[in-house]
Structure formats: C-alpha cells, structure tokens
Design a protein around this motif. Structure first.
Motif, PDB file in Angstrom:
ATOM      1  N   PRO A 189       0.806  -1.224   0.000  1.00  0.00           N
ATOM      2  CA  PRO A 189       0.000   0.000   0.000  1.00  0.00           C
ATOM      3  C   PRO A 189       0.836   1.270   0.000  1.00  0.00           C
ATOM      4  N   ARG A 190       0.229   2.363  -0.385  1.00  0.00           N
ATOM      5  CA  ARG A 190       0.809   3.684  -0.169  1.00  0.00           C
ATOM      6  C   ARG A 190       0.681   3.991   1.322  1.00  0.00           C
ATOM      7  N   LEU A 191       1.708   4.594   1.904  1.00  0.00           N
ATOM      8  CA  LEU A 191       1.765   4.809   3.349  1.00  0.00           C
ATOM      9  C   LEU A 191       1.681   6.296   3.660  1.00  0.00           C
ATOM     10  N   ILE A 192       0.653   6.704   4.411  1.00  0.00           N
ATOM     11  CA  ILE A 192       0.522   8.107   4.793  1.00  0.00           C
ATOM     12  C   ILE A 192       0.273   8.221   6.295  1.00  0.00           C
ATOM     13  N   GLY A 193       0.560   9.403   6.839  1.00  0.00           N
ATOM     14  CA  GLY A 193       0.327   9.627   8.252  1.00  0.00           C
ATOM     15  C   GLY A 193       0.177  11.096   8.569  1.00  0.00           C
ATOM     16  N   VAL A 194      -0.461  11.390   9.695  1.00  0.00           N
ATOM     17  CA  VAL A 194      -0.602  12.770  10.159  1.00  0.00           C
ATOM     18  C   VAL A 194      -0.144  12.857  11.605  1.00  0.00           C
ATOM     19  N   ALA A 195       0.277  14.062  11.993  1.00  0.00           N
ATOM     20  CA  ALA A 195       0.713  14.340  13.358  1.00  0.00           C
ATOM     21  C   ALA A 195      -0.153  15.426  13.951  1.00  0.00           C
ATOM     22  N   ASN A 196      -0.518  15.282  15.218  1.00  0.00           N
ATOM     23  CA  ASN A 196      -1.217  16.357  15.922  1.00  0.00           C
ATOM     24  C   ASN A 196      -0.252  17.429  16.422  1.00  0.00           C
ATOM     25  N   GLY A 197       1.042  17.248  16.168  1.00  0.00           N
ATOM     26  CA  GLY A 197       2.041  18.240  16.534  1.00  0.00           C
ATOM     27  C   GLY A 197       2.498  19.035  15.331  1.00  0.00           C
ATOM     28  N   GLY A 232       7.476  20.005  26.654  1.00  0.00           N
ATOM     29  CA  GLY A 232       7.124  21.152  25.819  1.00  0.00           C
ATOM     30  C   GLY A 232       7.377  20.950  24.348  1.00  0.00           C
ATOM     31  N   ALA A 233       7.771  19.746  23.955  1.00  0.00           N
ATOM     32  CA  ALA A 233       8.151  19.489  22.569  1.00  0.00           C
ATOM     33  C   ALA A 233       6.947  19.500  21.633  1.00  0.00           C
ATOM     34  N   PRO A 234       7.173  19.750  20.337  1.00  0.00           N
ATOM     35  CA  PRO A 234       6.087  19.652  19.356  1.00  0.00           C
ATOM     36  C   PRO A 234       5.536  18.232  19.328  1.00  0.00           C
ATOM     37  N   GLY A 235       4.224  18.114  19.337  1.00  0.00           N
ATOM     38  CA  GLY A 235       3.631  16.785  19.300  1.00  0.00           C
ATOM     39  C   GLY A 235       2.200  16.809  19.793  1.00  0.00           C
ATOM     40  N   CYS A 240       3.388  17.104  25.912  1.00  0.00           N
ATOM     41  CA  CYS A 240       3.613  16.286  24.720  1.00  0.00           C
ATOM     42  C   CYS A 240       3.508  14.803  25.049  1.00  0.00           C
ATOM     43  N   PHE A 241       2.842  14.056  24.173  1.00  0.00           N
ATOM     44  CA  PHE A 241       2.708  12.606  24.322  1.00  0.00           C
ATOM     45  C   PHE A 241       3.351  11.875  23.139  1.00  0.00           C
ATOM     46  N   VAL A 242       3.016  12.278  21.919  1.00  0.00           N
ATOM     47  CA  VAL A 242       3.636  11.694  20.718  1.00  0.00           C
ATOM     48  C   VAL A 242       4.375  12.808  19.982  1.00  0.00           C
ATOM     49  N   PRO A 243       5.696  12.891  20.116  1.00  0.00           N
ATOM     50  CA  PRO A 243       6.455  13.922  19.405  1.00  0.00           C
ATOM     51  C   PRO A 243       6.204  13.862  17.895  1.00  0.00           C
ATOM     52  N   SER A 244       6.206  15.025  17.275  1.00  0.00           N
ATOM     53  CA  SER A 244       5.863  15.104  15.851  1.00  0.00           C
ATOM     54  C   SER A 244       6.740  14.206  14.995  1.00  0.00           C
ATOM     55  N   GLY A 245       8.040  14.177  15.280  1.00  0.00           N
ATOM     56  CA  GLY A 245       8.943  13.349  14.490  1.00  0.00           C
ATOM     57  C   GLY A 245       8.627  11.874  14.593  1.00  0.00           C
ATOM     58  N   SER A 246       8.088  11.454  15.736  1.00  0.00           N
ATOM     59  CA  SER A 246       7.679  10.065  15.918  1.00  0.00           C
ATOM     60  C   SER A 246       6.409   9.773  15.132  1.00  0.00           C
ATOM     61  N   ALA A 247       5.458  10.720  15.150  1.00  0.00           N
ATOM     62  CA  ALA A 247       4.165  10.507  14.500  1.00  0.00           C
ATOM     63  C   ALA A 247       4.283  10.314  12.996  1.00  0.00           C
TER      64      ALA A 247
END
Length: 401
Positions: free
Chosen positions: A236-244, A305-308, A336-343
């Motif tokens: 499949p094509r792989l996509i994702g979004v971040a809340n950060g 305080g990190a982006p996420g 922060c719970f899920v850092p943007s780079g992780s998401a």
C-alpha cells in the motif's frame, strides 16, 4: 475542540464523561480473540463497497463504540465530521475495537487481520481497502499488514493511514511513572503503565521507584519482530498525520517547572516538567510515614514542551489523587505525548544519536528519512488524536478512488 479519539487513561479519569449513544451500526462483526468491528456503510448501501478500516489504540478499558464514533464525528461542537466526509466521498467506515487495549500490539494485530479478511469476504465489488489506525492503532495496522505480506497473503489494501501514531515511541513523564508505584502500589494505574502495550509503545519505561528509565525489553522485542517483517508493508501507499507542529515550535511549556503538586498525606510531592542533562530533577515523592525520594534522570531531553500531540496526563493524575483524598493541582495539565517526528517517522526524539532533537524543524529534513510516503503536520500542537479539519480533510483527499 473535538473529542480525543483515544482516551488513554479510560475510567482512571474520575471525571470520565459518558459519551452519547452512537447511531446503531449497519453491521457488527464479533471477531475472534477479543475484538469487534462496527460498520457504518454509505447511506443507502446494502453492503460495504469501499471500506476504510480504522483500528482503535491504547487504553485501560475495552474499546467504546460511542467514544470512537463521536471522536470522529464530533459530540456537540465538532471541528470536522470525519465519518460524514468519508461517506460523502463514497467510502464505508469499519471501526475496530478491542476487548483488551493493553494487550501486546502483536496480539491485537491478529484481531485486525481477521477484520480485514471479514471485510473482503463481505465486500461488494473489488475496490481496494484502506487500513490504518489512531495512536497505537497505527502500529497495530502497520504490523498486521506487514505480517500478511511476509506470509504472501493478499490484504487488498491500497492505502495505509496512521493518525498521530508513535512510530518512534511515545512519552509519558518519568515523574508520573515513578509516582504510581511509590504512592499507589499495586493499583489499576500501575497495571496500565506496566501492560504489554505500554512497554512496547513508550520510548522510556519504568514501573519501579528506583532505577533509570530505559527502553523496555518488550519494546526491543517488538521492534525486532517488526524489522524481521521489513518494518513496513510494501504494497500500500503509506501516509500519516501528526497532531504536533513540524516547525519545532512546541507547546510553550518550559522545563523544570512544577507540573503537579499534592497536599494532605502527600504534601511535599511535586512532579516537574522534564529538564535535559545529567541529574535532572523530575519528581519529589513524599507521603506520610515514609522517607521522601528525589527522582533524577540523566539522558532524557526536554520533552514535555516538545512539538507533538498532547495528552492531559498531569491533569488526570491530579484528579485521581484528589479523588483518593490527596488534593492535587496540575499546573501544566497537558504535555507532549507523541512527538511530531515520531508521529510521521522522520526523526528520533531521544539523545541516542547526535542529530536527535525533539525541537528540530522537521520541514528541513529529507522526507526520505520517513517510512511514510507522505505525511502532514498540524499547524500547531494540539490534543493527541484530535480530528481537525486540516488533518481529516487531507486524509479523505488521499483515499483511493
């Protein structure tokens, strides 16, 4: 703000509100090994034709149809009616819930696998599937699809979607993780934080008062098994979004500030927002009749305080302690719970590599660093798994025609 799809603490939140009763699904599939699928077809259809299968994530309680439905469709002041938008685009929704959301990611991947093949068997026509999930549900879907490909089984999936999924780990403040065994002992909250899924999902884990938090062996084993499957599904094509956000802005929380303070029998207990560096003070733990304990860390960056995507962990813990008779205040309710780079799987947020920086401008990194084919950040960091117009509309626009 719309409701968060994933309420990580479940009924451990003393203020946990009852959701309205969701509309009756067009179909309900009872899945073996502890799962349920709630199917909302495009109005007027007698069978699913273009299914979008979305997995629930981590929490203390069984999945709630009402929580999932209204987290996506809004419950009074919706930001974005995701289910309506899916139906308007001609896609049917299949929501996957679990009897035990704290089980191993691999165990619940078997439930999702059954749902995929049930959808294929009940589908009218041969349109490709979309499969994904929210928070840890994105890891469940990632593993399930990669495992099917390794077994050379046709999952007929054209698009994989992850929504604020901790691909490179999630963050739960160490002070909270240490407070739970110190103050609450053998409790339901300790069982939640010590569950198989939590150990696999958290970048740093501890379930004892003493000892430096680190990657749990369960996480190492899970990542090793995922690597053996190739890391990602390839069809499949792989996509994702971040809340950060992706610019490194963060949520404005400063390190080393008092995040939670308690009174009564717990007077002197304070949890702090995470500082970086060796000997960083993250908690003072105290209760009547015991010696106070100071908790320090050596290798963790300034993550609160990190982006996420943010989670109101300190607020929930304060409410719980207050309900147990120790009045407590959350000075920084959500962090922060899920850092943007992780998401979006583009950057690590620990200090294991020199270039790891949770406050990096991720837009300047090569997109090829991500395992995803395409991704989108929020304009500014907001609640974990919250369905916003920018993120929801972007996902709907990526669905296979």
């Amino acid at each position: 703000m719309s409701a968060s799809v994933v309420n990580v603490w479940g009924d451990l939140d003393p203020r946990n509100r009852a959701y309205p009763e969701a509309p009756e699904p067009d179909e309900t599939w009872e899945l073996r090994d502890g799962g349920t699928a709630w199917v909302y077809r495009v109005p007027g259809r007698s069978a699913i034709e273009r299914p979008v299968i979305l997995s629930d994530g981590f929490s203390s309680l069984p999945s709630s149809k009402n929580e999932l439905y209204f987290g996506l469709e809004g419950d009074g002041s919706p930001d974005y009616k995701f289910i309506s938008a899916l139906h308007e685009s001609g896609h049917d929704l299949v929501l996957i819930g679990y009897e035990d959301r704290t089980r191993s990611i691999i165990d619940n991947a078997s439930v999702l696998t059954e749902a995929i093949f049930t959808a294929i068997s009940r589908q009218e026509g041969s349109a490709p599937l979309t499969v994904g999930g929210f928070s840890m549900g994105g890891l469940i879907a990632r593993y399930a699809l990669a495992n099917l490909e390794r077994q050379k089984m046709d999952h007929r999936t054209a698009l994989y979607v992850s929504f604020d999924t901790p691909h490179r780990g999630a963050w739960l403040p160490v002070g909270i993780q240490k407070l739970i065994p110190f103050l609450l002992g053998d409790s339901r909250m300790l069982g939640l934080v010590s569950s198989p899924a939590a150990k696999q999902m958290l970048r740093w884990h501890t379930s004892t008062v003493q000892g430096e938090p680190d990657v749990h062996q369960d996480r190492k084993d899970f990542l090793s098994q995922l690597d053996r499957l190739g890391g990602w599904p390839r069809i499949p094509r792989l996509i994702g979004v971040a809340n950060g956000d992706g610019q490194g802005t963060g949520n404005g929380i400063k390190p080393g500030e008092v995040a939670l303070s308690a009174e009564g029998d717990l007077s002197g207990t304070e949890l702090y927002t995470q500082p970086s560096g060796r000997g960083a003070l993250v908690a003072d733990l105290a209760k009547t009749g015991t010696d106070p304990i100071r908790i320090h860390t050596d290798t963790i960056p300034e993550l609160d305080g990190a982006p996420g995507g943010t989670l109101n962990n300190f607020d929930l813990v304060a409410q719980l302690l207050s309900a147990l008779g120790a009045p407590s205040t959350a000075h920084y309710p959500s962090t922060c719970f899920v850092p943007s780079g992780s998401a979006v799987d583009i950057a690590d947020f620990d200090l294991s590599t020199p270039e790891a920086n949770p406050f990096a401008d991720l837009g300047k990194l090569p997109a090829e660093q991500s395992g995803l084919d395409d991704f989108l950040f929020a304009r500014k960091s907001g609640a974990h798994t919250s369905m916003t117009p920018e993120l929801g509309a972007w996902i709907v626009g990526q669905l296979p025609s």
